[in-house]
Design a protein around this motif. Structure first.
Motif, PDB file in Angstrom:
ATOM      1  N   GLU A   1      -4.678   0.132  10.061  1.00  9.18           N
ATOM      2  CA  GLU A   1      -3.978  -0.790  10.956  1.00  9.18           C
ATOM      3  C   GLU A   1      -3.046  -0.046  11.903  1.00  9.18           C
ATOM      4  OE1 GLU A   1      -2.111  -3.513   8.302  1.00  9.18           O
ATOM      5  OE2 GLU A   1      -3.966  -4.595   7.889  1.00  9.18           O
TER       6      GLU A   1
ATOM      7  N   ALA B   1      -5.107  -0.086  -6.405  1.00  9.71           N
ATOM      8  CA  ALA B   1      -4.511  -1.063  -5.490  1.00  9.71           C
ATOM      9  C   ALA B   1      -3.588  -0.365  -4.499  1.00  9.71           C
ATOM     10  CB  ALA B   1      -3.753  -2.123  -6.274  1.00  9.71           C
ATOM     11  N   PHE B   2      -2.804   0.596  -4.978  1.00  2.00           N
ATOM     12  CA  PHE B   2      -1.907   1.331  -4.082  1.00  2.00           C
ATOM     13  C   PHE B   2      -2.713   2.119  -3.047  1.00  2.00           C
ATOM     14  CE2 PHE B   2       0.335   5.245  -2.975  1.00  2.00           C
ATOM     15  CZ  PHE B   2       1.458   4.708  -2.375  1.00  2.00           C
TER      16      PHE B   2
ATOM     17  N   SER C   1       6.753  -4.503  -2.107  1.00  2.00           N
ATOM     18  CA  SER C   1       5.741  -5.176  -2.915  1.00  2.00           C
ATOM     19  C   SER C   1       5.663  -4.567  -4.312  1.00  2.00           C
ATOM     20  CB  SER C   1       4.387  -5.089  -2.222  1.00  2.00           C
ATOM     21  OG  SER C   1       3.376  -5.587  -3.044  1.00  2.00           O
TER      22      SER C   1
ATOM     23  N   GLY D   1       4.835  -0.594   7.295  1.00  5.62           N
ATOM     24  CA  GLY D   1       3.821  -0.692   6.244  1.00  5.62           C
ATOM     25  C   GLY D   1       4.278  -0.026   4.964  1.00  5.62           C
TER      26      GLY D   1
ATOM     27  N   SER E   1      -5.724   1.518  -1.923  1.00  2.00           N
ATOM     28  CA  SER E   1      -6.366   0.639  -0.936  1.00  2.00           C
ATOM     29  C   SER E   1      -5.343   0.082   0.044  1.00  2.00           C
ATOM     30  CB  SER E   1      -7.122  -0.488  -1.633  1.00  2.00           C
ATOM     31  OG  SER E   1      -6.230  -1.358  -2.281  1.00  2.00           O
ATOM     32  N   ARG E   2      -4.143  -0.232  -0.425  1.00  2.00           N
ATOM     33  CA  ARG E   2      -3.091  -0.699   0.493  1.00  2.00           C
ATOM     34  C   ARG E   2      -2.713   0.393   1.489  1.00  2.00           C
ATOM     35  NH1 ARG E   2       0.303  -3.042  -4.278  1.00  2.00           N
ATOM     36  NH2 ARG E   2      -0.610  -5.095  -4.473  1.00  2.00           N
ATOM     37  N   LEU E   3      -2.599   1.613   1.000  1.00  2.00           N
ATOM     38  CA  LEU E   3      -2.248   2.730   1.879  1.00  2.00           C
ATOM     39  C   LEU E   3      -3.351   2.969   2.908  1.00  2.00           C
ATOM     40  CD1 LEU E   3      -0.056   4.856   2.321  1.00  2.00           C
ATOM     41  CD2 LEU E   3      -1.367   6.381   0.845  1.00  2.00           C
ATOM     42  N   ARG E   4      -4.594   2.886   2.474  1.00  2.00           N
ATOM     43  CA  ARG E   4      -5.726   3.068   3.389  1.00  2.00           C
ATOM     44  C   ARG E   4      -5.722   1.993   4.478  1.00  2.00           C
ATOM     45  NH1 ARG E   4      -9.858   2.532  -0.141  1.00  2.00           N
ATOM     46  NH2 ARG E   4      -9.349   4.558  -0.972  1.00  2.00           N
ATOM     47  N   LEU E   5      -5.507   0.745   4.072  1.00  2.00           N
ATOM     48  CA  LEU E   5      -5.449  -0.338   5.054  1.00  2.00           C
ATOM     49  C   LEU E   5      -4.300  -0.151   6.038  1.00  2.00           C
ATOM     50  CD1 LEU E   5      -6.242  -3.535   2.989  1.00  2.00           C
ATOM     51  CD2 LEU E   5      -7.489  -2.662   4.948  1.00  2.00           C
ATOM     52  N   MET E   6      -3.169   0.288   5.528  1.00  2.00           N
ATOM     53  CA  MET E   6      -2.012   0.496   6.392  1.00  2.00           C
ATOM     54  C   MET E   6      -2.291   1.586   7.421  1.00  2.00           C
ATOM     55  SD  MET E   6       1.779   1.807   5.525  1.00  2.00           S
ATOM     56  CE  MET E   6       1.113   3.419   5.265  1.00  2.00           C
TER      57      MET E   6
ATOM     58  N   ILE F   1       4.847  -1.901   1.414  1.00  2.00           N
ATOM     59  CA  ILE F   1       4.217  -1.471   0.167  1.00  2.00           C
ATOM     60  C   ILE F   1       5.279  -1.201  -0.894  1.00  2.00           C
ATOM     61  CG2 ILE F   1       2.953   0.434  -0.914  1.00  2.00           C
ATOM     62  CD1 ILE F   1       1.238   0.583   1.579  1.00  2.00           C
TER      63      ILE F   1
END
Length: 109
Positions: free
Chosen positions: A49, A38-39, A93, A86, A41-46, A90
Motif C-alpha cells: 500500500e 499474521a504479522f 493492533s 501503517g 502478512s500485515r507488514l507485506r500489505l502495508m 500494526i
C-alpha cells in the motif's frame, strides 16, 4: 510400479486424555505460528500500500505537469507517512490483541 504401504511396528502413541500438556503445547505452537504469519502478512500489505500510494502521487504529479523534483519529494513524503502510519497501526493492533488476551486470561482465573 506401485508403492506398498508399510505399517510401522512402533508408531508414536500419544494419549491425549492422560496428558493434556501435549495438547496445550501443540495449541501454543499453532497460535505462535499463526500470530507470526499474521504479522508478516500485515507488514507485506502495508509495504504494498505504501508503494502504491507513493506511485499514485508521483504519477499524478507527472500527469499534471509539475516539476519532477517536486513530484518525487511529494511522493516520498506521502510514502513515508503511509509507512509510519501503517507501522503505528500494526503496533496498536498488536498491543490491543495482547491486552485482550491478558484480559481474557485474567477473567478466566
Amino acid at each position: 510400479m506401485t508403492r506398498r504401504h508399510v505399517d510401522h511396528t512402533d508408531p508414536l502413541k500419544l494419549d491425549w486424555r492422560e496428558n493434556p500438556h501435549i495438547e496445550a503445547m501443540i495449541e501454543q505452537r499453532v497460535a505462535e505460528r499463526a500470530q507470526s504469519q499474521a504479522f508478516q502478512s500485515r507488514l507485506r500489505l502495508m509495504i504494498i500500500e505504501t508503494s502504491i500510494m507513493g506511485a499514485f502521487v508521483i504519477a499524478g504529479g507527472l500527469v499534471l505537469g509539475r516539476p519532477v523534483l517536486e513530484v518525487l519529494r511529494a511522493g516520498t513524503i506521502v510514502a513515508a507517512a503511509c509507512f509510519a502510519s501503517g507501522l503505528l497501526l500494526i503496533g496498536v493492533s498488536a498491543a490491543c490483541g495482547i491486552a485482550a488476551s491478558r484480559f481474557r486470561q485474567w477473567r478466566s482465573q
